[in-house]
Design a protein around this motif. Structure first.
Motif, PDB file in Angstrom:
ATOM      1  N   ALA A 129       1.036  -1.144   0.032  1.00 15.90           N
ATOM      2  CA  ALA A 129      -0.013   0.011   0.024  1.00 15.90           C
ATOM      3  C   ALA A 129       0.990   1.325   0.010  1.00 15.90           C
ATOM      4  N   VAL A 130       1.777   1.120   0.636  1.00 18.31           N
ATOM      5  CA  VAL A 130       2.835   2.391   0.844  1.00 18.31           C
ATOM      6  C   VAL A 130       3.474   2.573  -0.302  1.00 18.31           C
ATOM      7  N   SER A 131       3.922   1.456  -0.914  1.00 19.03           N
ATOM      8  CA  SER A 131       4.721   1.585  -2.427  1.00 19.03           C
ATOM      9  C   SER A 131       3.538   2.057  -3.171  1.00 19.03           C
ATOM     10  N   ALA A 132       2.657   1.639  -3.314  1.00 14.87           N
ATOM     11  CA  ALA A 132       1.543   2.334  -4.455  1.00 14.87           C
ATOM     12  C   ALA A 132       1.460   3.791  -4.231  1.00 14.87           C
ATOM     13  N   LEU A 144      -5.998   7.208   6.396  1.00 14.63           N
ATOM     14  CA  LEU A 144      -6.242   5.988   7.109  1.00 14.63           C
ATOM     15  C   LEU A 144      -4.637   5.318   7.222  1.00 14.63           C
ATOM     16  N   LEU A 145      -4.067   5.044   6.161  1.00 17.87           N
ATOM     17  CA  LEU A 145      -2.812   4.537   6.131  1.00 17.87           C
ATOM     18  C   LEU A 145      -1.747   5.443   7.167  1.00 17.87           C
ATOM     19  N   LEU A 146      -1.726   6.692   7.050  1.00 19.90           N
ATOM     20  CA  LEU A 146      -0.816   7.430   7.626  1.00 19.90           C
ATOM     21  C   LEU A 146      -1.371   7.494   9.244  1.00 19.90           C
ATOM     22  N   LEU A 167      -6.447  16.912   5.402  1.00 18.48           N
ATOM     23  CA  LEU A 167      -7.475  17.187   6.450  1.00 18.48           C
ATOM     24  C   LEU A 167      -8.481  16.106   6.973  1.00 18.48           C
ATOM     25  N   LEU A 168      -8.411  14.991   6.331  1.00 13.86           N
ATOM     26  CA  LEU A 168      -9.005  13.823   6.936  1.00 13.86           C
ATOM     27  C   LEU A 168      -8.168  13.041   8.060  1.00 13.86           C
ATOM     28  N   LEU A 169      -6.762  13.258   7.750  1.00 16.06           N
ATOM     29  CA  LEU A 169      -5.832  12.803   8.893  1.00 16.06           C
ATOM     30  C   LEU A 169      -5.947  13.805  10.032  1.00 16.06           C
ATOM     31  N   ALA A 170      -6.074  15.063   9.742  1.00 15.00           N
ATOM     32  CA  ALA A 170      -6.181  15.865  11.106  1.00 15.00           C
ATOM     33  C   ALA A 170      -7.510  15.767  11.812  1.00 15.00           C
ATOM     34  N   GLY A 171      -8.638  15.389  10.955  1.00 10.70           N
ATOM     35  CA  GLY A 171      -9.867  14.802  11.718  1.00 10.70           C
ATOM     36  C   GLY A 171      -9.719  13.625  12.431  1.00 10.70           C
TER      37      GLY A 171
END
Lengths: 285, 316
Positions: A32-35, B115-117, B197-201
């Motif tokens: 996912a990160v690479s994508a 979500l990933l971050l 902005l969603l990450l801040a949320g």
């Protein structure tokens, strides 16, 4: 939801992600990160590589290993390019200082007062923010031309400050909303005027947020295209329009265009690398 | 609130300011408010309101070199624009399709990136930096690089497709492929904005509901649809409304990628106005189109604003 399902004990829900073994889960994350990295970096890398290829080697950039800096030299031998960089720098800096100066008090007013005046002002800001740029820049072109402001520094500067008024007032209101007003009241009890309380107490407290907005404002003006296209011509060349003009009758000079795009990208990259914290702080709604 | 402090301050200064204050037509409080917004109001009036009035006036006149009197022609230009099949059946649908596609896709993708971050991992700072880049480098450079990447003869995308043995479409020469590239570029630029902005949320959400859901053994998807999204609804709503309104005026990407072509089939509202005014050199007709577009987005904007106000109160 039916009664049965809410009464019964909830079964353990296992999604695809939970079924995966920890190793596979890590692999999924890496994928996912690479994508994400590929999606956002690939076009930039392609641009940088193109800018480093000789003119004859630009086509099929993935073939061949010739690299050169000649494109950058050639771009800078064109007088208009240096002029465009200089003008864009000047417009971005002046527009940022002026827009921040004009809107900071407006945002403060929206944040600290209640009543018909702030309400009216906020509604006007919202309404004018929805007006498409072309709808007022098109007649502004006619105004500028009749006032002799077409293709001048002041003409383009005014458009940039005007477009920031609504948006920045709105954002600045958010900045001041986040600052407790009790310090200002204390200052006023101690004999400060309203203006003094704003200048000596509220303004320093909002400083970092205003600086963050300033960075973004500078970049937005630097990158702006529509105003430059309509309101400027040959006398006041600006970066974005000059870059778009690398399309000639013989086709687009991709190597030169890329070299200029890479140069134009440098401020954005520097800011992203070193002022990321401020940028994210300034990106509010 | 500020009145209390203000009154005390005048009182402590003595009777003279109080007396002067009584004689004034406008109160000290109001004049301070006016003073604060005066610079912004003046700039707005001079450089936006006045041009809008001039443009609206021009849209009712014949505006050409052959007619120095600028004869009043009433609704002629409006009639022309509103019966122009290109405007009705290409430009407006394109504009709204771009809004729906671009906002929808960048919201979905931005949510995924956020979500990933939010999960946190080793290279998080690197990813966050890379994700921020498209937003910072702006639409002009982004469109330039996309036009080159999607070049039908020498572009990297077609080279890659050829390597895979797939067809190599002439991206910018076909209406829907070209429109796809425009949407892709717009999504590329604006996904980071949604993501940040969603990450801040996400970061500002309380932890308890998530812990409770985990105790109840709710699955990830269930937590996402039943807890994360409803709690983020105000942020999502405001983001979508702001972006949708801004998307209506998209110009740079379309102009630099396709110029509205092939055969004016990817024109959006701003491009149509520009073409009428500067390519067909009919300033009045362009102004009429601009007024129509402004009215459309103003009504839509106010409706969305009302909607979101209700939406957010309900979710609170």
């Amino acid at each position: 939801m039916s009664l049965a399902s809410s009464a019964a004990p909830l079964p353990r829900r296992t999604g695809l992600f939970d079924l995966l073994r920890p190793g596979a889960r890590a692999a999924f994350m890496i994928l996912a990160v690479s994508a994400v990295l590929l999606l956002f970096l690939a076009p930039i890398i392609i641009l940088v590589v193109t800018s480093l290829r000789p003119g004859w080697g630009v086509y099929y950039i993935h073939r061949g290993t010739e690299f050169t800096l000649a494109n950058y030299v050639e771009v800078f031998q064109r007088g208009v390019v240096i002029e465009a960089f200089f003008n864009s720098f000047l417009v971005a800096t002046a527009a940022t200082i002026l827009s921040l100066g004009v809107t900071v008090t407006s945002g403060y007013m929206l944040s600290r007062f209640k009543g018909w005046l702030p309400k009216t002002w906020f509604t006007s800001i919202y309404v004018f923010r929805t007006v498409p740029y072309i709808s007022w820049v098109l007649p502004l072109y006619v105004v500028n031309e009749s006032l002799g402001l077409y293709d001048t520094f002041f003409g383009i500067l005014a458009a940039h400050v005007a477009v920031h008024v609504c948006f920045f007032s709105w954002i600045m209101k958010g900045f001041f909303d986040g600052i407790d007003p009790s310090m200002e009241y204390a200052a006023m009890i101690d004999g400060c005027t309203r203006w003094g309380a704003f200048r000596r107490v509220a303004l320093p407290a909002a400083g970092p947020a205003i600086a963050a907005l300033g960075i973004l404002s500078w970049l937005w003006t630097w990158n702006e295209f529509l105003f430059a296209l309509i309101l400027t011509g040959n006398r006041t060349p600006l970066l974005t329009v000059t870059m778009a003009q690398f399309v000639t009758e013989l086709g687009t000079e991709w190597n030169l265009m890329s070299a200029m795009a890479v140069m134009a990208m440098i401020p954005a990259v520097i800011i992203t690398l070193f002022a990321q914290k401020y940028v994210i702080q300034g990106l509010r709604i | 609130m500020p009145t209390v402090a203000g009154d005390r301050q005048t009182a402590s200064r003595g009777a003279i300011p109080a007396a002067r204050r009584r004689r004034r037509l406008i109160g000290e409080r109001l004049s301070f408010q006016i003073g604060l917004i005066l610079p912004s109001v003046l700039v707005l009036l001079l450089f936006q309101v006045v041009p809008i009035f001039i443009g609206t006036d021009a849209s009712f006149r014949r505006w050409s070199l052959y007619d120095p009197d600028k004869t009043w022609v009433g609704l002629e230009h409006y009639r022309y624009v509103l019966s122009d099949t290109n405007f009705l059946f290409t430009v407006l649908p394109n504009t709204f399709l771009l809004i729906v596609a671009s906002v929808g896709l960048s919201l979905a993708l931005g949510m995924a990136v956020a979500l990933l971050l939010h999960r946190g991992f080793a290279a998080q700072r690197l990813v966050q930096t890379v994700v921020l880049l498209p937003l910072m480098i702006g639409p002009v450079i982004a469109s330039t690089m996309m036009r080159w990447t999607f070049n039908d003869q020498f572009g990297v995308v077609n080279a890659f497709l050829g390597w895979l043995g797939l067809g190599q479409p002439a991206w910018l020469a076909d209406r829907w492929y070209a429109f796809g590239v425009i949407v892709f570029t717009d999504v590329w630029i604006w996904t980071p904005w949604f993501a940040l902005l969603l990450l801040a949320g996400l970061k500002s959400l309380p932890k308890e509901p998530f812990e409770a859901a985990a105790l109840d053994a709710a699955g990830r998807w269930r937590i996402f649809t039943h807890i994360t999204v409803p709690m983020l609804r105000p942020v999502i709503g405001v983001c979508v409304v702001i972006r949708a309104i801004d998307c209506f005026r998209t110009f740079d990407q379309v102009w630099l990628l396709t110029g509205g072509g092939p055969a004016r089939s990817t024109e959006v509202f701003s491009i149509y106005v520009f073409m009428e005014a500067f390519q067909n050199l009919n300033f009045a007709r362009g102004s009429a189109a601009a007024v129509i577009g402004t009215l459309i987005i103003m009504v839509a904007g106010l409706a969305l604003y009302a909607l979101i106000n209700r939406f957010m109160e309900v979710s609170r």
